[in-house]
Every structure is written in structure tokens, then in C-alpha cells.
Design a protein around this motif. Structure first.
Motif, short mmCIF file in Angstrom:
data_model
loop_
_atom_site.label_atom_id
_atom_site.label_comp_id
_atom_site.label_asym_id
_atom_site.label_seq_id
_atom_site.Cartn_x
_atom_site.Cartn_y
_atom_site.Cartn_z
N LEU A 180 41.34 28.16 35.99
CA LEU A 180 40.10 27.83 36.70
C LEU A 180 39.55 26.51 36.19
N LEU A 181 39.32 25.57 37.11
CA LEU A 181 38.75 24.28 36.73
C LEU A 181 37.24 24.28 36.91
N ARG A 182 36.76 24.83 38.04
CA ARG A 182 35.33 24.95 38.27
C ARG A 182 35.08 26.03 39.31
N THR A 183 33.93 26.68 39.20
CA THR A 183 33.55 27.67 40.20
C THR A 183 32.87 26.94 41.35
N ALA A 184 32.72 27.63 42.47
CA ALA A 184 32.11 27.01 43.64
C ALA A 184 30.62 26.81 43.42
#
Length: 204
Positions: A180-184
């Protein structure tokens, strides 16, 4: 903060940042966040890293959003395992400091996005890449990095109306690992619902 990867030692810099090999270069300046269609196409077809521009090794990363997984392809060229951490740390969309996509590409010499004054120039302010145009001003998506064997890197995805222009790399391949790089980024309504849900969970 991640230092510049050795693979990128010969890449040009803009504002102290490595200029990805697929970025639009306008008037000698980098337009971060906007893909040069020809360079991106070459990177996809030749299996080059989108950051350093060198050939991919045994394993590579694909940057994937939920919409990409549904469509079955990632529109961006792959990255080396060494280049991904740098991109993830320095890109405002991937590191979470930018909550929305820009409405227009911003050039290094145009910090407030002033338009180009050359009428003969096909600059990104007038012709942004298709992906940017679709996301302009929208909340940032969830981003994951998928590790795949480069040998399973599928032939580029093409559309019937543009047989010579790849739209990206197939994600319908065995995935070795997901990161995971970033959440929405949530809209205000979504955030209120999430806060309400968290409050209800806290009371139960």
C-alpha cells in the motif's frame, strides 16, 4: 527521506528532484505529474523503468489504482524495486501530501500554473495526457505497488481504435507482493459517514 537511487545518478534534476524519464519536458523544464505520451509509450514497449529509463531487471513494480485493477491494466510504465521507494517518498500523490489531483500540470518555472505564451507550443497546459484530464481536480485515489516477475510482464494493452498506442501494462498476471502506497482521499460526505461509523463502533 529517500536519497536519489544510484540508477538515477545521471538523470537531470529539477528543484532537487529526479526528473522521471517519462515526464513532459517543456522549455527545458519538467512538468511533474504529466506523462509525455511518446516517452511513456517507449518505456512500456521496451520494458524501461519510468523513473531512471533503464531496462527492468528480474522483478519490477506496477503502480495500481482500484480502477486500474478493474480495467485490467496499469497506464504507467513499471519501476525498478530501487526506484519505487524514491518515487513513493517524493511524489505528492503517492506520499499523501496532495489530497487532490492538480487541475492542470504545473511547470517548474510556472509555480502558479501560468499558461504558456508560445502559440506554436503543444505544451501540457493545452494538451494534458489522457489520464490527467480524467482525474483533474478529483480526490486522490488509493495506490498500491504490485511486485511481478518481469518475465510475466504482459504485452502492452492496446485499444482497437489506436493499435499502435499501448494504454498500459496488463495487471492480469501473478502478483508476488502488494504494498500500500497511500489510501484514498475521502470526499467530505464520505468522511462524515466514516466519522459516524467510527463513533458507532466506539459506542458498541
Amino acid at each position: 527521506m529517500h536519497s536519489i537511487p544510484q540508477r538515477c545518478a545521471r538523470r537531470p534534476l529539477s528543484g532537487g528532484l529526479v526528473v522521471p524519464c517519462v515526464s513532459v519536458i517543456h522549455g527545458g523544464h519538467a512538468a511533474f505529474g504529466s506523462l509525455d505520451a511518446d516517452r511513456a509509450r517507449a518505456a512500456v514497449l521496451l520494458r524501461l523503468c519510468q523513473i531512471c529509463g533503464q531496462f527492468l531487471d528480474e522483478r519490477c513494480y506496477l503502480i495500481v489504482r482500484p480502477a486500474d485493477a478493474v480495467r485490467g491494466h496499469s497506464p504507467e510504465p513499471a519501476l525498478h524495486p530501487e526506484c519505487l521507494p524514491y518515487a513513493a517518498a517524493r511524489c505528492p500523490i503517492l506520499n499523501g501530501t496532495a489530497t487532490h489531483y492538480r487541475r492542470s500540470p504545473v511547470l517548474a518555472t510556472h509555480p502558479v500554473g501560468r499558461p504558456c505564451t508560445d502559440p506554436a507550443c503543444p505544451c501540457p497546459a493545452r494538451s494534458p495526457d489522457q489520464g490527467h484530464a480524467a482525474r483533474s481536480g478529483s480526490p486522490a485515489d488509493r495506490y498500491e505497488a504490485w511486485v511481478i516477475h518481469t518475465r510475466t510482464y504482459r504485452r502492452p494493452v492496446f485499444t482497437p481504435d489506436r493499435p499502435g498506442a499501448p494504454t498500459g501494462i496488463s495487471v492480469d498476471v501473478p502478483v508476488l507482493r502488494r504494498r500500500l502506497l497511500r489510501t484514498a482521499t475521502l470526499t467530505p460526505d464520505q468522511q462524515r459517514l466514516m466519522d459516524l461509523w467510527n463513533a458507532l463502533l466506539g459506542e458498541s
